[in-house]
Write an enzyme that holds these catalytic residues in place. Structure first.
Site, PDB file in Angstrom:
ATOM      1  N   GLU A  16       3.799  -5.804   7.302  1.00 55.35           N
ATOM      2  CA  GLU A  16       3.171  -4.677   7.998  1.00 55.35           C
ATOM      3  C   GLU A  16       3.667  -4.503   9.424  1.00 55.35           C
ATOM      4  O   GLU A  16       3.694  -3.383   9.957  1.00 55.35           O
ATOM      5  CB  GLU A  16       1.643  -4.851   7.994  1.00 55.35           C
ATOM      6  N   ALA A  35       0.856  -1.184   0.000  1.00 54.29           N
ATOM      7  CA  ALA A  35       0.000   0.000   0.000  1.00 54.29           C
ATOM      8  C   ALA A  35       0.896   1.239   0.000  1.00 54.29           C
ATOM      9  O   ALA A  35       2.103   1.153   0.226  1.00 54.29           O
ATOM     10  CB  ALA A  35      -0.913  -0.005   1.223  1.00 54.29           C
ATOM     11  N   GLU A  93      -1.888  -9.173  -0.606  1.00 55.81           N
ATOM     12  CA  GLU A  93      -3.307  -9.327  -0.295  1.00 55.81           C
ATOM     13  C   GLU A  93      -4.163  -9.309  -1.558  1.00 55.81           C
ATOM     14  O   GLU A  93      -5.113 -10.086  -1.688  1.00 55.81           O
ATOM     15  CB  GLU A  93      -3.746  -8.222   0.665  1.00 55.81           C
ATOM     16  N   GLY A 153      -0.220  -4.942   0.795  1.00 51.95           N
ATOM     17  CA  GLY A 153      -1.451  -4.893   0.020  1.00 51.95           C
ATOM     18  C   GLY A 153      -1.343  -5.581  -1.328  1.00 51.95           C
ATOM     19  O   GLY A 153      -2.337  -6.065  -1.860  1.00 51.95           O
TER      20      GLY A 153
END
Length: 261
Positions: A135, A67, A115, A112
């Site tokens: 993360e 992200a 994911e 992300g």
């Protein structure tokens, strides 16, 4: 389908090719890119010209490196939950898409990006691919469904290890763990493999393909009886024209022509 600001799109022979086009940012997912994915997948389900989807990243360094940290750094307690729920909602659209979605992964698929790849129905990687949920290094946890999908795919113990350490793993280990379906030497070969799989799937009955997605996803939905979903879906298949065409073609020793009806 027109290009979005951050995602290039092209439809060829029924396959929608989506390329996250933020190469200078290692294709990091920002808010705008996520919303573009939402718009695209809201259209995919009803677009009869699209039979399948391939998602990849631009350049050679990254599929999606995570992200956008500059946006994450601005979060506070009040909006962090909405941030996570929004991403989960968008990735759920991908996971529940009735048309097959394959991630072709070259380089980094972290945070992300990992994911998003896990929300796709299948993952094909190159030798250079690296996967991880780092993360914890930022003092947070995966928020777009990573704690759930990684556990489903690789098992509790390994998922805990990867998320707690923040370690990356290579493509071959990812394949051995069940995170990746196939590993190829180059991105071009990985795309060819994805196309080969999708062409085979696209020759089958579209309604049945969509119902297989529903039934498999029901395995992981604690509020749903997967066996009942299967029985209901089986009955819907038998009611379809594709069922009549498939059984007739088999008995007549010819190739079926499915219409998704």
């Amino acid at each position: 389908m027109a290009d979005s600001k951050n995602i290039l799109s092209e439809v060829k022979e029924g396959i929608l090719y989506l390329t996250v086009n933020r190469e200078t940012k290692l294709n990091a997912l920002n808010f705008a890119t996520l919303e573009e994915f939402r718009d695209i997948f809201n259209e995919v389900s009803d677009n009869k010209d699209i039979r399948a989807v391939i998602i990849t990243g631009s350049g050679e360094k990254a599929f999606i490196a995570g992200a956008d940290i500059s946006e994450i750094a601005e979060l506070n307690e009040l909006n962090a939950r909405k941030f996570a729920e929004n991403g989960q909602e968008i990735f759920s659209l991908i996971e529940n898409c009735p048309k097959p979605v394959i991630a072709v992964i070259n380089g980094f698929a972290l945070g992300g990006g990992c994911e998003l790849a896990m929300a796709c129905h299948m993952r094909i990687a190159t030798d250079s691919a690296k996967f991880g949920q780092p993360e914890v290094n930022l003092g947070i946890i995966p928020g777009y469904g990573g704690t759930q999908r990684l556990t489903y795919l690789v098992g509790r113990g390994k998922a805990l290890e990867l998320m707690m350490t923040g370690d990356m793993i290579g493509a071959e280990e990812a394949k051995n763990l069940g995170l990746v379906n196939h590993v190829l030497a180059t991105k071009a070969e990985a795309l060819e493999k994805a196309e080969e799989i999708l062409r085979k799937i696209m020759s089958k009955a579209p309604l049945a393909i969509g119902m297989i997605v529903d039934c498999v996803n029901a395995v992981f939905n604690t509020e749903e009886n997967g066996y009942q979903t299967e029985a209901n879906s089986f009955a819907r298949c038998v009611k379809s024209g594709d069922y009549k065409e498939g059984t007739s073609a088999f008995l007549e020793k010819r190739k079926p022509v499915f219409k998704g009806e």
